[in-house]
Design a protein around this motif. Structure first.
Motif, PDB file in Angstrom:
ATOM      1  N   UNK A 130       0.822  -1.205   0.000  1.00  0.00           N
ATOM      2  CA  UNK A 130       0.000   0.000   0.000  1.00  0.00           C
ATOM      3  C   UNK A 130       0.858   1.258   0.000  1.00  0.00           C
ATOM      4  N   UNK A 131       1.661   1.393  -1.037  1.00  0.00           N
ATOM      5  CA  UNK A 131       2.553   2.547  -1.195  1.00  0.00           C
ATOM      6  C   UNK A 131       1.807   3.632  -1.968  1.00  0.00           C
ATOM      7  N   UNK A 132       1.578   4.771  -1.295  1.00  0.00           N
ATOM      8  CA  UNK A 132       0.877   5.863  -1.955  1.00  0.00           C
ATOM      9  C   UNK A 132       1.871   6.828  -2.576  1.00  0.00           C
ATOM     10  N   UNK A 133       1.580   7.231  -3.812  1.00  0.00           N
ATOM     11  CA  UNK A 133       2.389   8.224  -4.515  1.00  0.00           C
ATOM     12  C   UNK A 133       1.504   9.410  -4.871  1.00  0.00           C
ATOM     13  N   UNK A 134       1.994  10.606  -4.640  1.00  0.00           N
ATOM     14  CA  UNK A 134       1.327  11.837  -5.050  1.00  0.00           C
ATOM     15  C   UNK A 134       2.213  12.498  -6.086  1.00  0.00           C
ATOM     16  N   UNK A 135       1.716  12.575  -7.301  1.00  0.00           N
ATOM     17  CA  UNK A 135       2.517  13.048  -8.431  1.00  0.00           C
ATOM     18  C   UNK A 135       1.792  14.143  -9.189  1.00  0.00           C
ATOM     19  N   UNK A 136       2.446  14.668 -10.202  1.00  0.00           N
ATOM     20  CA  UNK A 136       1.834  15.617 -11.128  1.00  0.00           C
ATOM     21  C   UNK A 136       2.162  15.189 -12.546  1.00  0.00           C
ATOM     22  N   UNK A 137       1.160  15.253 -13.403  1.00  0.00           N
ATOM     23  CA  UNK A 137       1.361  15.010 -14.827  1.00  0.00           C
ATOM     24  C   UNK A 137       1.499  16.377 -15.484  1.00  0.00           C
ATOM     25  N   UNK A 138       2.610  16.612 -16.170  1.00  0.00           N
ATOM     26  CA  UNK A 138       2.845  17.876 -16.867  1.00  0.00           C
ATOM     27  C   UNK A 138       2.641  17.638 -18.355  1.00  0.00           C
ATOM     28  N   UNK A 139       1.593  18.226 -18.902  1.00  0.00           N
ATOM     29  CA  UNK A 139       1.290  18.064 -20.325  1.00  0.00           C
ATOM     30  C   UNK A 139       2.091  19.096 -21.112  1.00  0.00           C
ATOM     31  N   UNK A 150      -1.054  21.109 -15.655  1.00  0.00           N
ATOM     32  CA  UNK A 150      -0.492  20.204 -14.648  1.00  0.00           C
ATOM     33  C   UNK A 150      -1.665  19.514 -13.948  1.00  0.00           C
ATOM     34  N   UNK A 151      -1.660  18.186 -13.993  1.00  0.00           N
ATOM     35  CA  UNK A 151      -2.748  17.397 -13.417  1.00  0.00           C
ATOM     36  C   UNK A 151      -2.232  16.664 -12.181  1.00  0.00           C
ATOM     37  N   UNK A 152      -2.850  16.902 -11.003  1.00  0.00           N
ATOM     38  CA  UNK A 152      -2.461  16.128  -9.828  1.00  0.00           C
ATOM     39  C   UNK A 152      -2.819  14.653 -10.056  1.00  0.00           C
ATOM     40  N   UNK A 153      -1.973  13.787  -9.559  1.00  0.00           N
ATOM     41  CA  UNK A 153      -2.105  12.367  -9.875  1.00  0.00           C
ATOM     42  C   UNK A 153      -1.748  11.597  -8.617  1.00  0.00           C
TER      43      UNK A 153
END
Length: 189
Positions: A40-49, A55-58
């Motif tokens: 259960x490893x949570x990642x908080x990322x951003x997608x940069x188009x 920028x989409x939070x992911x």
């Protein structure tokens, strides 16, 4: 109990869960994977188009992430249940449920977040009914290549919708089965 975040379940369901768990623990490979992994490893990322500048939070939650130094260290895993673990049936479930897209997104996410280079993705699967037979099914490179292209196209389209404010709708056509559906799951794979 619900106020405490707990959901009551029937004794029969709990008994089934214990039986499935006991069967899973009998599989040496699965246990070896689980023992060397974070769960259960949570990642908080951003997608940069790049095309739109959006920028989409992911956010993602990875089920099973082996330590990079372990023998399973280049693969991450997701846990699934299924009524039928037959290879042909599972292949159809991967496609229908877009599990290959999930796999490609998870690999891209963990590599971006950690700087590591996990290159493989697999599913640890348990039957959802007795005898609760488990297996490990890796996805091969063809699934990953196809999914990587698809998720990048999908993310770009999503960002374009944000910029233009135009979102795709749905048609109202009758739904007909495709011819391949008549053969899906038959002996003609």
């Amino acid at each position: 109990r619900r106020a405490e975040g707990k959901i009551p379940i029937k004794a029969e369901m709990m008994s089934d869960a214990w039986a499935a768990n006991a069967r899973l623990k009998e599989d040496e490979e699965i246990m070896a994977i689980l023992e060397c992994s974070k769960k259960q490893v949570q990642l908080n990322l951003e997608w940069h188009c790049e095309d739109t500048g959006i920028v989409v939070p992911w956010k993602m939650l990875l089920d099973i992430v082996p330590e990079p130094s372990s023998e399973f260290g280049n693969t991450i895993y997701d846990f699934k249940t299924s009524r039928n673990l037959d290879r042909r049936k599972w292949k159809l479930q991967v496609f229908n449920d877009n599990l290959h897209l999930q796999a490609a997104l998870y690999l891209a996410g963990i590599n971006a977040a950690t700087g590591l280079q996990y290159s493989n993705f697999g599913h640890i699967i348990s039957e959802s009914e007795p005898p609760w037979e488990p297996t490990v099914r890796p996805l091969d490179a063809e699934w990953m290549a196809m999914a990587t292209v698809d998720y990048k196209i999908g993310m770009r389209r999503y960002c374009e919708c944000i910029v233009t404010g135009k979102w795709p709708g749905y048609d109202r056509d009758a739904v007909r089965p495709d011819i391949w559906m008549a053969w899906a799951g038959s002996e003609y794979d």
